[in-house]
Scaffold this motif. Sequence first.
Motif, PDB file in Angstrom:
ATOM      1  N   ALA A 121       5.022  10.292 -17.453  1.00 23.99           N
ATOM      2  CA  ALA A 121       3.582  10.625 -17.845  1.00 23.99           C
ATOM      3  C   ALA A 121       2.798   9.545 -18.420  1.00 23.99           C
ATOM      4  O   ALA A 121       3.590   8.630 -19.290  1.00 23.99           O
ATOM      5  N   SER A 122       1.441   9.731 -18.126  1.00 23.93           N
ATOM      6  CA  SER A 122       0.686   8.727 -18.926  1.00 23.93           C
ATOM      7  C   SER A 122       0.452   8.951 -20.432  1.00 23.93           C
ATOM      8  O   SER A 122       0.666  10.280 -20.744  1.00 23.93           O
ATOM      9  N   ALA A 123      -0.024   8.124 -21.215  1.00 20.28           N
ATOM     10  CA  ALA A 123      -0.021   8.486 -22.734  1.00 20.28           C
ATOM     11  C   ALA A 123      -0.919   9.479 -22.920  1.00 20.28           C
ATOM     12  O   ALA A 123      -1.259  10.542 -23.738  1.00 20.28           O
ATOM     13  N   ALA A 124      -2.172   9.414 -21.925  1.00 27.12           N
ATOM     14  CA  ALA A 124      -3.264  10.358 -22.093  1.00 27.12           C
ATOM     15  C   ALA A 124      -2.861  11.933 -21.913  1.00 27.12           C
ATOM     16  O   ALA A 124      -2.995  12.874 -22.296  1.00 27.12           O
ATOM     17  N   GLY A 125      -1.943  11.857 -20.622  1.00 27.39           N
ATOM     18  CA  GLY A 125      -1.388  13.244 -20.287  1.00 27.39           C
ATOM     19  C   GLY A 125      -0.460  13.642 -21.201  1.00 27.39           C
ATOM     20  O   GLY A 125      -0.503  15.313 -21.653  1.00 27.39           O
ATOM     21  N   GLN A 126       0.496  12.827 -21.832  1.00 27.86           N
ATOM     22  CA  GLN A 126       1.204  13.552 -22.971  1.00 27.86           C
ATOM     23  C   GLN A 126       0.255  13.925 -24.254  1.00 27.86           C
ATOM     24  O   GLN A 126       0.832  15.127 -24.618  1.00 27.86           O
TER      25      GLN A 126
ATOM     26  N   GLY B  37       8.620  12.950 -20.822  1.00 26.23           N
ATOM     27  CA  GLY B  37       7.338  12.947 -20.502  1.00 26.23           C
ATOM     28  C   GLY B  37       6.538  14.461 -20.879  1.00 26.23           C
ATOM     29  O   GLY B  37       6.580  14.468 -22.123  1.00 26.23           O
TER      30      GLY B  37
ATOM     31  N   GLU C 170       0.434  16.925 -15.163  1.00 22.44           N
ATOM     32  CA  GLU C 170       0.518  15.659 -14.497  1.00 22.44           C
ATOM     33  C   GLU C 170       1.702  15.859 -13.294  1.00 22.44           C
ATOM     34  O   GLU C 170       2.813  16.429 -13.660  1.00 22.44           O
TER      35      GLU C 170
ATOM     36  N   GLY D 172      -7.197  15.141 -12.448  1.00 24.03           N
ATOM     37  CA  GLY D 172      -7.049  13.932 -12.858  1.00 24.03           C
ATOM     38  C   GLY D 172      -7.744  12.765 -11.694  1.00 24.03           C
ATOM     39  O   GLY D 172      -8.247  13.130 -10.809  1.00 24.03           O
TER      40      GLY D 172
ATOM     41  N   ASP E 199      -4.951   7.790  -9.878  1.00 27.29           N
ATOM     42  CA  ASP E 199      -3.815   7.945 -10.587  1.00 27.29           C
ATOM     43  C   ASP E 199      -2.604   8.786  -9.667  1.00 27.29           C
ATOM     44  O   ASP E 199      -3.150   9.916  -9.322  1.00 27.29           O
TER      45      ASP E 199
ATOM     46  N   ARG F 147      -0.350  10.158 -10.192  1.00 25.21           N
ATOM     47  CA  ARG F 147       0.227  11.445 -11.031  1.00 25.21           C
ATOM     48  C   ARG F 147      -0.947  12.671 -11.167  1.00 25.21           C
ATOM     49  O   ARG F 147      -0.455  13.705 -11.336  1.00 25.21           O
TER      50      ARG F 147
END
Length: 361
Positions: free
Chosen positions: A121-126, A150, A226, A252, A256, A258
């Motif tokens: 997962a992306s940092a923003a998603g987490q 994630g 995500e 999103g 991306d 994801r």
Amino acid sequence: MTESLSDAERRDWLRLARTENVGPVTFDQLVRRFGSATRALEALPDLARRGGRAIRLADGAVVEKELADGAALGARLIAACEPAFPQTLAALDPPPPVIWARGRLEMLARPGVAVVGARVASAAGQRFARGLAADLGRAGHVVVSGMARGIDAAAHEGSLPTGAVAVLAGGVDDIYPPEHAALYARIVEAGCVVSENEPGRAAVARDFPRRNRIIAGLSRAVVVVEAEFRSGSLITARLAAEQGREVLAVPGSPLDPRAKGTNDLIRQGAAICEGADDVLRALEGLRNLREPDREYGAHPGSDPDDALREAVAALLSPTPVSRDELVRATGAPAPLVFAALTELALAGRCELLPGGMVSTS
């Protein structure tokens, strides 16, 4: 059926659940037909022989070991017929026959929302998942997830102060991934860990869809943060929709990968989730989830003859078909067709699937 089981009844319930070819659907049919797990166990060898193959009952010593291993962990076995079994999970048709729970069992009685998503997962998603879980917890909801890397881990971290439930694919003590040992310990201390598999079992690939079904079953809504197209989180969302739960997705960027799974969920009708308020609004319109009516008790005269059993078997293929369609095709009474299917399933000649579907094994 809501009753507390004696120790002997609980052993028989677990032994029936652990017997080969007895999945949740077959288990449910057997208990309906014979009225108890004990009577179903007595009838199983003869039923399987009618279907065309001998069956081996779960070993009593193995069942005793499972109960002892669970007790050593401080875990509790809860049968689907017992008052402590979570109501939202009991509303599945059929529910898992048993679950193991470790930690604060009162969490399972509170309203749950699943927050799931990509392992990578992306940092923003987490960050979003962690904040969403914290906000849902402050609003009175337990957050359910699968303790994966994630998004799952972020959701657990955000909900630990208010109520976290982790559903595992292996046994209730199978910490996967291993680096989540500390997170697992915190969930056991402040939340609850759940599994339908025996303690000590390591997860294999086929266990994860079953885990996803329980994640959805413990929840009134599922939020996907995500997910790529071929994601287990999308399986959880599909199962939730089939179970009559709310499904929400976080939109999103189309750039991306994801976001491709979540954006596609929205195209298919999932509600957009931009924060906890969206989830709470979706829950306001959700009807109460009720356990399906189940008629338990022995049903005399529900023994199909060889001709009907083989006629039903001949109608099956790898493509799932509904049990109602088989009733129409044979022209036989529904209880006899269902009984024939149970016997074929015990013999390993068909697979009874959730949603009233059947296919060859």
